[in-house]
Scaffold this motif. Structure first.
Motif, PDB file in Angstrom:
ATOM      1  N   LEU A 167       0.848  -1.206   0.000  1.00  0.00           N
ATOM      2  CA  LEU A 167       0.000   0.000   0.000  1.00  0.00           C
ATOM      3  C   LEU A 167       0.878   1.249   0.000  1.00  0.00           C
ATOM      4  N   PRO A 168       0.712   2.142  -0.996  1.00  0.00           N
ATOM      5  CA  PRO A 168       1.508   3.377  -0.994  1.00  0.00           C
ATOM      6  C   PRO A 168       0.949   4.369   0.039  1.00  0.00           C
ATOM      7  N   TYR A 169       1.823   4.886   0.878  1.00  0.00           N
ATOM      8  CA  TYR A 169       1.370   5.846   1.885  1.00  0.00           C
ATOM      9  C   TYR A 169       2.561   6.665   2.364  1.00  0.00           C
ATOM     10  N   GLY A 198       6.295   6.859   0.669  1.00  0.00           N
ATOM     11  CA  GLY A 198       6.391   5.982  -0.488  1.00  0.00           C
ATOM     12  C   GLY A 198       6.072   6.678  -1.797  1.00  0.00           C
ATOM     13  N   PRO A 199       4.907   7.327  -1.916  1.00  0.00           N
ATOM     14  CA  PRO A 199       4.569   7.989  -3.175  1.00  0.00           C
ATOM     15  C   PRO A 199       5.413   9.231  -3.463  1.00  0.00           C
ATOM     16  N   GLY A 200       5.914   9.911  -2.423  1.00  0.00           N
ATOM     17  CA  GLY A 200       6.700  11.135  -2.604  1.00  0.00           C
ATOM     18  C   GLY A 200       5.875  12.396  -2.696  1.00  0.00           C
ATOM     19  N   ASP A 201       4.536  12.274  -2.701  1.00  0.00           N
ATOM     20  CA  ASP A 201       3.689  13.458  -2.889  1.00  0.00           C
ATOM     21  C   ASP A 201       3.729  14.405  -1.685  1.00  0.00           C
ATOM     22  N   LEU A 202       3.805  13.850  -0.483  1.00  0.00           N
ATOM     23  CA  LEU A 202       3.888  14.702   0.699  1.00  0.00           C
ATOM     24  C   LEU A 202       5.175  15.506   0.679  1.00  0.00           C
TER      25      LEU A 202
END
Length: 372
Positions: free
Chosen positions: A34-36, A170-174
């Motif tokens: 799960l990406p988080y 994980g996703p890098g968006d934050l």
């Protein structure tokens, strides 16, 4: 006999331990792949690094924020919450993971307490974009904020989003969002500095005018407002966001300028007569003006205090620093704005409250009504 309270440790350390020793293993097993992102950011004294043992009496403890894509938050958010309620340890480093409202109906804060059943934990699951919009009014993970977006974001909210700690992304968006929001873009920074100097210009002569008519208390109150504005200006000059008022002094104490300015500002607040108050304020004005000149943003301006027109008050005439900064702006949106500033600056701006500019009054009215 009640158990002794565990030894205090900074809330960010406690959040990291909660994630690494409890939350991450549970997520890895129940939701593999799960990406988080996991972090402790947003509101809270621990996010800014200012928490103490006193903070443990409310809304402090083993806390964590999990950020998912909107579809994953909708699909798995409740299941994650239930999993953690059932499987989290009851305590982390001696601190309870269960939170409950206080018995006092006038105290809405959550307090750590023991639980024999599932824990009402403070591991919150968010859709990242929705959380960013709620915090600062802009999904900075999806796009760069525009000029008007920047002006509408309260600095204390920006401080909370960009401080704290990220334990996993994980996703890098934050990380993308925090990088975009880390500090004002150069043009917005120039504009905010100009507006902060303008605020000082609005009231610097009032310290003497109040004293002249025998208003000792009024003179002290205006001086305190100017001290606050000089502290805020100093934070801006070092490209730090101004935090919640409770932590203004703590944040100011970390600045490079604090060693020089703290005795002057403290002295101005403690002064009981106008001449001493004026002397110390003028020394502080000059010291901050020298630091403004050192930025090289515009040509240096003479930092020495001078009389307020024909009246017997010494001031900086801070508008002398505001005007060159405003004239240096190249962004067409900013060049057309009055010097009332970001939402933090215009909310109690003298220019706004005296109705000096119709555009600003309309903007304030729209903000109060919740309009665009």
């Amino acid at each position: 006999m009640p158990a002794a309270e565990p030894a205090f440790l900074p809330g960010l350390d406690l959040s990291r331990i909660l994630y690494e020793e409890a939350v991450r293993p549970l997520l890895d097993k129940a939701f593999p792949g799960l990406p988080y992102a996991a972090a402790r950011i947003g509101p809270g004294s621990e996010v800014l690094g200012f928490d103490t043992a006193r903070s443990a009496d409310h809304d402090w403890g083993p806390r964590l924020d999990l950020f998912l894509a909107p579809s994953d938050a909708a699909a798995h958010g409740e299941a994650i919450r239930r999993l953690l309620a059932d499987r989290l340890p009851k305590r982390v480093r001696g601190w309870s993971t269960h939170f409950a409202p206080a018995a006092d109906p006038l105290d809405p804060a959550a307090h750590m307490t023991a639980s024999d059943g599932p824990v009402d934990h403070r591991v919150a699951v968010h859709a990242l974009g929705d959380w960013l919009v709620a915090e600062v009014g802009q999904d900075a993970a999806a796009s760069e904020p525009g000029v008007r977006d920047w002006l509408a974001m309260p600095q204390q909210r920006l401080a909370g989003v960009t401080a704290g700690a990220v334990f996993h992304d994980g996703p890098g968006d934050l990380t993308t969002a925090r990088t975009r929001l880390a500090r004002y873009p150069d043009e917005v920074w120039r504009y905010a500095l100009a507006c902060q100097w303008q605020r000082i210009s609005q009231e610097e002569a009032f310290v003497g005018r109040c004293a002249e008519v025998g208003d000792v208390l009024g003179s002290a109150v205006v001086a305190a407002r100017l001290v606050r504005d000089l502290m805020r200006l100093s934070l801006l000059l070092e490209r730090r966001y101004v935090p919640y008022t409770k932590w203004l002094g703590s944040a100011f104490a970390l600045l490079d300028a604090a060693g020089e300015l703290t005795p002057l500002l403290s002295g101005a607040l403690a002064a009981t007569d106008y001449p001493e108050r004026e002397r110390l304020l003028c020394a502080a004005y000059e010291a901050v003006a020298v630091r403004q000149n050192a930025t090289g943003l515009v040509d240096p301006v003479d930092p020495s205090p001078r009389p307020y027109h024909s009246r017997p008050f010494l001031v900086l005439h801070a508008e002398r620093f505001a005007r060159p900064l405003a004239d240096s702006l190249t962004d067409p949106e900013l060049r057309g704005l009055p010097l009332t500033g970001t939402v933090d600056q215009w909310a109690d701006s003298t220019d706004l409250l005296t109705g000096a500019d119709a555009w600003t009054l309309r903007s304030a009215s729209a903000a109060v009504r919740g309009g665009a």
